[in-house]
Design a protein around this motif. Structure first.
Motif, mmCIF file in Angstrom:
data_model
loop_
_atom_site.group_PDB
_atom_site.id
_atom_site.type_symbol
_atom_site.label_atom_id
_atom_site.label_comp_id
_atom_site.label_asym_id
_atom_site.label_seq_id
_atom_site.Cartn_x
_atom_site.Cartn_y
_atom_site.Cartn_z
ATOM 1 N N UNK A 51 6.355 2.219 -0.113
ATOM 2 C CA UNK A 51 7.318 2.878 -0.989
ATOM 3 C C UNK A 51 8.022 4.044 -0.283
ATOM 4 N N UNK A 52 7.555 4.413 0.917
ATOM 5 C CA UNK A 52 8.111 5.544 1.655
ATOM 6 C C UNK A 52 8.876 5.120 2.910
ATOM 7 N N UNK A 53 9.109 3.828 3.089
ATOM 8 C CA UNK A 53 9.859 3.325 4.237
ATOM 9 C C UNK A 53 11.203 4.044 4.335
ATOM 10 N N UNK A 54 11.467 4.645 5.500
ATOM 11 C CA UNK A 54 12.723 5.354 5.727
ATOM 12 C C UNK A 54 12.752 6.767 5.200
ATOM 13 N N UNK A 55 11.601 7.281 4.755
ATOM 14 C CA UNK A 55 11.540 8.632 4.205
ATOM 15 C C UNK A 55 10.695 9.552 5.083
ATOM 16 N N UNK A 56 11.041 10.826 5.042
ATOM 17 C CA UNK A 56 10.266 11.838 5.756
ATOM 18 C C UNK A 56 8.963 12.067 4.987
#
Length: 94
Positions: free
Chosen positions: A70-75
């Motif tokens: 769910x955090x793919x591409x997030x800091x």
């Protein structure tokens, strides 16, 4: 903080402000009462799909590149975590 003060290499102002703001977005905080012991070894900083940022922020923060997370591409904070954790083959952290 005004535009242009912060640089990707950490040469700028505002790292502390950014750090504090991003901490409010944690999925799993080690200080939460519901934090499970088994999550301690499954923190983002030890995941093979976590890439540290450069500069001062990179000491604690990186980007998740795990497809299906769910955090793919997030800091993400190095001590955060999710159910898509995969340990690094060499066992390193951060």
């Amino acid at each position: 903080m005004t535009p242009g003060e912060l640089r990707a290499n950490g040469e700028g102002k505002g790292e502390d402000e950014i750090h504090e703001r991003w901490l409010r977005l944690l999925n799993r905080s080690t200080g939460d009462r519901g934090y499970r012991d088994e999550w301690f070894d499954e923190q983002c900083g030890g995941c093979r799909f976590w890439i540290a940022l450069s500069g001062e922020l990179g000491l604690d923060w990186g980007v998740c590149i795990r497809a299906g997370s769910p955090f793919d591409g997030q800091v993400r904070f190095e001590h955060d975590g999710c159910e898509r954790f995969v340990a690094r083959a060499d066992g390193t952290f951060g």
